[in-house]
Design an enzyme around this catalytic site. Structure first.
Site, PDB file in Angstrom:
ATOM      1  CG  ASP A  53      80.735 -27.781 -20.099  1.00 37.23           C
ATOM      2  OD1 ASP A  53      80.312 -28.824 -20.625  1.00 37.23           O
ATOM      3  OD2 ASP A  53      80.004 -26.974 -19.502  1.00 37.23           O
TER       4      ASP A  53
ATOM      5  CG  ASP B 177      75.151 -20.969 -11.223  1.00 37.31           C
ATOM      6  OD1 ASP B 177      74.760 -21.362 -12.355  1.00 37.31           O
ATOM      7  OD2 ASP B 177      76.341 -21.095 -10.852  1.00 37.31           O
TER       8      ASP B 177
ATOM      9  CG  HIS C  75      76.157 -22.553 -15.000  1.00 40.16           C
ATOM     10  ND1 HIS C  75      76.673 -23.196 -13.902  1.00 40.16           N
ATOM     11  CD2 HIS C  75      75.496 -23.529 -15.697  1.00 40.16           C
ATOM     12  CE1 HIS C  75      76.352 -24.476 -13.946  1.00 40.16           C
ATOM     13  NE2 HIS C  75      75.631 -24.712 -15.022  1.00 40.16           N
TER      14      HIS C  75
ATOM     15  CD  GLU D 195      79.599 -22.124 -12.125  1.00 37.92           C
ATOM     16  OE1 GLU D 195      78.451 -21.685 -12.336  1.00 37.92           O
ATOM     17  OE2 GLU D 195      79.814 -23.260 -11.674  1.00 37.92           O
TER      18      GLU D 195
HETATM   19  C1  F6R Z   1      76.882 -28.975 -19.469  1.00 34.96           C
HETATM   20  C2  F6R Z   1      76.768 -27.562 -19.200  1.00 34.96           C
HETATM   21  C3  F6R Z   1      75.996 -27.017 -18.049  1.00 34.96           C
HETATM   22  C4  F6R Z   1      74.622 -27.660 -17.883  1.00 34.96           C
HETATM   23  C5  F6R Z   1      73.872 -27.065 -16.706  1.00 34.96           C
HETATM   24  C6  F6R Z   1      72.549 -27.754 -16.472  1.00 34.96           C
HETATM   25  O1  F6R Z   1      77.647 -29.219 -20.632  1.00 34.96           O
HETATM   26  O2  F6R Z   1      77.333 -26.816 -19.922  1.00 34.96           O
HETATM   27  O3  F6R Z   1      75.838 -25.643 -18.214  1.00 34.96           O
HETATM   28  O4  F6R Z   1      73.888 -27.459 -19.062  1.00 34.96           O
HETATM   29  O5  F6R Z   1      74.657 -27.156 -15.563  1.00 34.96           O
HETATM   30  O6  F6R Z   1      72.770 -29.081 -16.113  1.00 34.96           O
HETATM   31  P1  F6R Z   1      71.556 -30.105 -16.015  1.00 34.96           P
HETATM   32  O7  F6R Z   1      71.031 -30.256 -17.405  1.00 34.96           O
HETATM   33  O8  F6R Z   1      72.162 -31.396 -15.521  1.00 34.96           O
HETATM   34  O9  F6R Z   1      70.568 -29.513 -15.096  1.00 34.96           O
END
Ligand code: F6R
Length: 261
Positions: free
Chosen positions: A67, A136, A138, A143
């Site tokens: 992403d 959450d 994801h 989301e």
């Molecule tokens: C990032 C992504 C997100 C993160 C998730 C956790 O490329 O796809 O799904 O993996 O938001 O983020 P952190 O590791 O910063 O807690």
């Protein structure tokens, strides 16, 4: 899902990096799916160490990132282009032309997303997809409520994700509210998925993803439908798993298991 409970984030990084190295040793031109955020940082550091100390070779590797924030240029310090450059790409020998990251500045989102999906297929599909998990539930920026069949597309970030990611920006108001993200369906087509999580703030999401019902409200739970998923968690992130002892029992007895063939 295979759940591997590690003593700490360092062990999590080492074990997940070993898995990626094994994939590359078996298939030097593997296609890797990359994640950003704080969770995979240790894994990337360990892969860089292996590249330098053990000659782990990335010269034939292709990568696709999950992403990117819409509105951030590749030079923006909080863009995922910048993150990947700083934390991984500039330290290993992946040819720059083999690196794919969703564009945060495209003028035609739909055409870009269709092209991204096509490129993944043309490159042979993703061999192993690295994933973090949001508080959450994801995966990528899928989301709650995202279709479990979704493909790469524009997504509006949930308020909880904006709150979580505000720590990286000067203020909450600076966090982009849109992203281009691979879909859940895109991720499920990877041959193997590696989900990483550390810290107590991920414990609930991990329990829901691994042991809860498959639901679009926790998009990581869709990984239950995938035949090859390794979940590496530290003790804190494993804190709400009701089958914790069973997962540890499986890991303990794994070396003695009869060979399948
Ligand atoms: C990032 C992504 C997100 C993160 C998730 C956790 O490329 O796809 O799904 O993996 O938001 O983020 P952190 O590791 O910063 O807690």
């Amino acid at each position: 899902m295979e759940v591997v409970i590690c003593a700490n984030p360092k062990e999590m990084a080492q074990r997940s990096a070993r898995l990626i190295a094994d994939v590359l040793n078996a298939k030097p031109n593997a296609v890797l799916g990359m994640a950003t955020g704080s969770t995979p940082l240790g894994l990337y550091q360990e892969l860089v160490r292996m590249h330098r100390a053990e000659g782990l070779d990335f010269s034939q590797v292709t990568t696709f990132n999950l992403d990117e924030y819409v509105g951030l240029s590749p030079q923006h310090e909080q863009s995922y282009h910048f993150f990947m450059q700083q934390n991984f790409f500039q330290h290993v020998n992946i040819p720059p032309q083999n690196v794919y990251i969703p564009s945060g500045t495209t003028s035609n989102c739909r055409a870009f997303c269709d092209w991204y999906e096509r490129r993944i297929k043309e490159c042979g599909g993703i061999d192993v997809q690295i994933l973090g998990i949001g508080s959450d539930g994801h995966i990528a920026f899928n989301e709650p409520g995202s279709s479990l069949m979704s493909r790469t597309r524009l997504k509006t970030l949930a308020k909880s994700t904006i709150d979580d990611n505000a720590r990286f920006f000067a203020s909450r108001g600076d966090v982009p509210i849109y992203a281009i993200t691979m879909g859940v369906g895109t991720i499920l087509e990877a041959r193997q998925c590696v989900l990483l999580a550390n810290g107590g703030n991920k414990a609930r999401a991990i329990a829901q993803a691994v042991e809860g019902p498959v639901t679009s409200m926790i998009t990581a739970s869709a990984l239950q439908l995938h035949p090859s998923v390794q979940v590496f968690v530290d003790a804190a992130a494993a804190g709400e798993l009701s089958m914790r002892e069973y997962y540890q029992w499986i890991q303990k007895n794994k070396p003695g298991a009869p060979r399948m063939g």
